[in-house]
Write a protein that holds these residues in place. Structure first.
Motif, PDB file in Angstrom:
ATOM      1  N   GLY A   1       0.814  -1.213   0.000  1.00 31.49           N
ATOM      2  CA  GLY A   1       0.000   0.000   0.000  1.00 31.49           C
ATOM      3  C   GLY A   1       0.845   1.259   0.000  1.00 31.49           C
ATOM      4  O   GLY A   1       0.531   2.250  -0.675  1.00 31.49           O
ATOM      5  N   TYR A   2       1.928   1.230   0.748  1.00 33.34           N
ATOM      6  CA  TYR A   2       2.837   2.373   0.816  1.00 33.34           C
ATOM      7  C   TYR A   2       3.513   2.615  -0.534  1.00 33.34           C
ATOM      8  O   TYR A   2       3.715   3.764  -0.938  1.00 33.34           O
ATOM      9  CB  TYR A   2       3.891   2.086   1.888  1.00 33.34           C
ATOM     10  CG  TYR A   2       4.644   3.282   2.411  1.00 33.34           C
ATOM     11  CD1 TYR A   2       3.996   4.474   2.718  1.00 33.34           C
ATOM     12  CD2 TYR A   2       6.016   3.202   2.632  1.00 33.34           C
ATOM     13  CE1 TYR A   2       4.699   5.557   3.226  1.00 33.34           C
ATOM     14  CE2 TYR A   2       6.726   4.283   3.136  1.00 33.34           C
ATOM     15  CZ  TYR A   2       6.065   5.455   3.431  1.00 33.34           C
ATOM     16  OH  TYR A   2       6.767   6.521   3.937  1.00 33.34           O
TER      17      TYR A   2
ATOM     18  N   PHE B   1       0.870   4.189  -2.800  1.00 34.73           N
ATOM     19  CA  PHE B   1       0.688   5.568  -2.352  1.00 34.73           C
ATOM     20  C   PHE B   1       1.798   6.465  -2.905  1.00 34.73           C
ATOM     21  O   PHE B   1       1.537   7.577  -3.384  1.00 34.73           O
ATOM     22  CB  PHE B   1       0.692   5.618  -0.826  1.00 34.73           C
ATOM     23  CG  PHE B   1       0.753   7.019  -0.265  1.00 34.73           C
ATOM     24  CD1 PHE B   1      -0.378   7.814  -0.224  1.00 34.73           C
ATOM     25  CD2 PHE B   1       1.954   7.535   0.215  1.00 34.73           C
ATOM     26  CE1 PHE B   1      -0.317   9.111   0.274  1.00 34.73           C
ATOM     27  CE2 PHE B   1       2.023   8.823   0.718  1.00 34.73           C
ATOM     28  CZ  PHE B   1       0.889   9.619   0.751  1.00 34.73           C
TER      29      PHE B   1
ATOM     30  N   TYR C   1       0.806   9.830  -4.970  1.00 33.39           N
ATOM     31  CA  TYR C   1       0.879  11.186  -4.416  1.00 33.39           C
ATOM     32  C   TYR C   1       1.897  12.046  -5.158  1.00 33.39           C
ATOM     33  O   TYR C   1       1.720  13.262  -5.303  1.00 33.39           O
ATOM     34  CB  TYR C   1       1.223  11.132  -2.920  1.00 33.39           C
ATOM     35  CG  TYR C   1       2.681  11.354  -2.615  1.00 33.39           C
ATOM     36  CD1 TYR C   1       3.178  12.626  -2.341  1.00 33.39           C
ATOM     37  CD2 TYR C   1       3.595  10.288  -2.649  1.00 33.39           C
ATOM     38  CE1 TYR C   1       4.529  12.831  -2.100  1.00 33.39           C
ATOM     39  CE2 TYR C   1       4.934  10.485  -2.408  1.00 33.39           C
ATOM     40  CZ  TYR C   1       5.394  11.759  -2.129  1.00 33.39           C
ATOM     41  OH  TYR C   1       6.728  11.971  -1.910  1.00 33.39           O
TER      42      TYR C   1
ATOM     43  N   SER D   1      -4.455   3.865   5.845  1.00 30.72           N
ATOM     44  CA  SER D   1      -5.560   3.884   4.896  1.00 30.72           C
ATOM     45  C   SER D   1      -6.303   5.215   4.936  1.00 30.72           C
ATOM     46  O   SER D   1      -6.650   5.789   3.892  1.00 30.72           O
ATOM     47  CB  SER D   1      -6.527   2.732   5.199  1.00 30.72           C
ATOM     48  OG  SER D   1      -7.615   2.732   4.291  1.00 30.72           O
TER      49      SER D   1
ATOM     50  N   SER E   1      -5.163   8.143   5.857  1.00 30.37           N
ATOM     51  CA  SER E   1      -4.339   9.212   5.290  1.00 30.37           C
ATOM     52  C   SER E   1      -4.308   9.132   3.769  1.00 30.37           C
ATOM     53  O   SER E   1      -4.309  10.168   3.081  1.00 30.37           O
ATOM     54  CB  SER E   1      -2.920   9.151   5.859  1.00 30.37           C
ATOM     55  OG  SER E   1      -2.266   7.952   5.487  1.00 30.37           O
ATOM     56  N   CYS E   2      -4.295   7.920   3.224  1.00 31.52           N
ATOM     57  CA  CYS E   2      -4.371   7.754   1.768  1.00 31.52           C
ATOM     58  C   CYS E   2      -5.691   8.289   1.230  1.00 31.52           C
ATOM     59  O   CYS E   2      -5.744   8.919   0.160  1.00 31.52           O
ATOM     60  CB  CYS E   2      -4.203   6.291   1.380  1.00 31.52           C
ATOM     61  SG  CYS E   2      -2.551   5.607   1.648  1.00 31.52           S
TER      62      CYS E   2
ATOM     63  N   THR F   1      -5.591  12.080   1.167  1.00 30.20           N
ATOM     64  CA  THR F   1      -4.763  12.517   0.046  1.00 30.20           C
ATOM     65  C   THR F   1      -5.506  12.342  -1.273  1.00 30.20           C
ATOM     66  O   THR F   1      -5.440  13.194  -2.164  1.00 30.20           O
ATOM     67  CB  THR F   1      -3.450  11.722   0.030  1.00 30.20           C
ATOM     68  OG1 THR F   1      -2.845  11.768   1.318  1.00 30.20           O
ATOM     69  CG2 THR F   1      -2.482  12.292  -0.985  1.00 30.20           C
TER      70      THR F   1
ATOM     71  N   ALA G   1       0.778   9.432   6.093  1.00 33.79           N
ATOM     72  CA  ALA G   1       1.095   8.080   5.599  1.00 33.79           C
ATOM     73  C   ALA G   1       2.472   7.627   6.079  1.00 33.79           C
ATOM     74  O   ALA G   1       2.589   6.560   6.704  1.00 33.79           O
ATOM     75  CB  ALA G   1       0.985   8.032   4.075  1.00 33.79           C
TER      76      ALA G   1
ATOM     77  N   LEU H   1      -4.054   6.426  -5.835  1.00 36.62           N
ATOM     78  CA  LEU H   1      -4.354   6.725  -4.427  1.00 36.62           C
ATOM     79  C   LEU H   1      -5.584   5.948  -3.945  1.00 36.62           C
ATOM     80  O   LEU H   1      -5.663   5.578  -2.762  1.00 36.62           O
ATOM     81  CB  LEU H   1      -4.557   8.230  -4.247  1.00 36.62           C
ATOM     82  CG  LEU H   1      -3.278   9.067  -4.379  1.00 36.62           C
ATOM     83  CD1 LEU H   1      -3.616  10.553  -4.408  1.00 36.62           C
ATOM     84  CD2 LEU H   1      -2.320   8.766  -3.235  1.00 36.62           C
TER      85      LEU H   1
ATOM     86  N   ALA I   1      -4.281   2.579  -3.123  1.00 36.70           N
ATOM     87  CA  ALA I   1      -3.500   2.666  -1.882  1.00 36.70           C
ATOM     88  C   ALA I   1      -4.409   2.746  -0.654  1.00 36.70           C
ATOM     89  O   ALA I   1      -4.053   2.242   0.419  1.00 36.70           O
ATOM     90  CB  ALA I   1      -2.584   3.888  -1.927  1.00 36.70           C
ATOM     91  N   THR I   2      -5.564   3.355  -0.791  1.00 35.51           N
ATOM     92  CA  THR I   2      -6.520   3.431   0.313  1.00 35.51           C
ATOM     93  C   THR I   2      -7.101   2.072   0.651  1.00 35.51           C
ATOM     94  O   THR I   2      -7.277   1.722   1.825  1.00 35.51           O
ATOM     95  CB  THR I   2      -7.665   4.405  -0.048  1.00 35.51           C
ATOM     96  OG1 THR I   2      -7.118   5.704  -0.310  1.00 35.51           O
ATOM     97  CG2 THR I   2      -8.682   4.505   1.081  1.00 35.51           C
TER      98      THR I   2
END
Length: 396
Positions: free
Chosen positions: A221-222, A225, A229, A282, A284-285, A288, A318, A377, A380-381
């Protein structure tokens, strides 16, 4: 015999703020400021969007090299020493960027600044954890404040770069890099002093290997992201300029974004200190994602400002959540190495994002590139939530 309990020691967040100035240098000035200089360099050097995106990719490749090499260098050197070396290298690389317009030279300078930034970024987290290891109620906020230093760097880069280029024109981009390098040198004084005060097991070399059991989903996920971003952070100013917005409006949006980053650890204080780190990642994603999507739906004045505020509030939570996850899941002597592993995949994402989005912009439009970032994104969430669900309901 009467005994009086001594009051608990007062915990101050100033050391976290001081160390966070390294993020202002390594991220705010060395990486994100390029979004402000990109339109000028593109005009002055006659680049297409893929070439312009390449310089951010070169910076991200340096970040990869720094993260990978940092993992092995930490076997011989303390995090404080590697942190300080990274800051020095970043400052020198920023100044060197102004010395030539040749793409090879610019690529090398951006690559070296990425190496230095990776060393300072991943080791700085370990130094913050070390400083607040006996203050669990403040650890999450301190970690968030460290990353929020990027907000100061973002805002400062806007104040330094935008008026200069507006007054002197696109050909003044070398002067912009020189000013950024000088600002980085000044901001590095405090974090370098904090690094010299570091001690304890977290600040010693370690030959232990890391187990990533249970961390693969947040790692993926990171990565996604990072791919998503960085599209917004690379092309948002160029996108606004293409739509005819004046430079001072772009500066206003940039300052709002930096302000959002700066206050984000306080807005997310409860989440950073008490929520499961993967849930915070999650969320924070998602924040964003919402920030990046707003101007695509309606690219108006209020919408851009709202976009910058929401994006800024979410984007550095994140990495903050990842830092909290590493602190909870790994022994203290592996904190720097753990952050380095996550920094490697994060850097790989930042390699892919700008050049892929630049190619999409050349083939379609910048609007298509921004949609590409938003789609990433969204993925990533959802990934961290899927990982949490699989842990709660394991397959038999």
């Amino acid at each position: 015999m009467n005994t009086r309990l001594s009051p608990p020691p007062i915990v101050t967040l100033w050391p976290a703020f001081g160390l966070g100035l390294s993020v202002a240098v390594s991220v705010g000035l060395a990486r994100f400021s390029y979004a402000l200089i990109l339109p000028a360099m593109r005009v002055d050097l006659a680049w297409n969007y893929a070439q312009a995106g390449w310089l951010n990719t070169a910076n991200a490749l340096g970040y990869v090299a720094g993260a990978v090499s940092g993992y092995f260098l930490l076997r011989r050197f303390s995090p404080a020493r590697l942190f300080s070396t990274g800051l020095y290298l970043t400052v020198l690389a920023l100044l060197a960027t102004a010395l030539s317009a040749e793409l090879v030279w610019l690529t090398t300078a951006r690559f070296l600044s990425g190496i230095g930034a990776a060393w300072a970024f991943s080791c700085g987290v370990a130094l913050v954890h070390n400083r607040y290891s006996h203050s669990p109620n403040h650890g999450g906020t301190a970690t968030g404040l460290f990353f929020a230093g990027a907000g100061l760097g973002i805002a400062l880069s806007g104040v330094v770069v935008s008026p200069l280029l507006a007054r002197l024109g696109a050909g003044a981009w070398p002067q912009a890099w020189i000013l950024l390098g000088l600002a980085a040198a000044l901001l590095s004084i405090w974090p370098l002093r904090e690094a010299r005060r570091a001690s304890g097991v977290v600040n010693t070399p370690s030959t232990r290997n890391i187990s990533m059991h249970g961390l693969w989903t947040p790692l993926l996920g990171y990565f996604v992201f990072a791919c998503g971003y960085i599209v917004y952070m690379t092309f948002i100013i160029a996108w606004m300029r293409n739509q005819g917005w004046p430079w001072y409006f772009g500066l206003s949006v940039w300052l709002v974004l930096g302000g959002g980053v700066a206050v984000s650890p306080f807005a997310w204080r409860r989440a950073l200190n008490h929520w499961p780190p993967v849930l915070t990642l999650s969320a924070s994603c998602l924040a964003t994602l919402l920030g990046a999507a707003i101007p695509i739906m309606d690219p108006g004045l209020a919408e851009f400002l709202c976009s910058a505020a929401i994006f800024g509030l979410g984007v550095f939570i994140a990495p903050s959540s990842i830092a909290v996850l590493v602190r909870r899941e790994m022994p203290s002597e592996l904190w720097a190495k753990g952050m380095t592993i996550f920094t490697v995949v994060f850097a790989l994402g930042q390699v892919i994002g700008p050049v892929a989005a630049g190619w999409i912009a050349d083939v379609t439009t910048l609007n298509g590139a921004m949609l590409f970032g938003v789609a990433l994104l969204l993925v990533a969430t959802l990934l961290p939530l899927a990982g949490m669900a699989s842990e709660q309901h394991p397959m038999h």
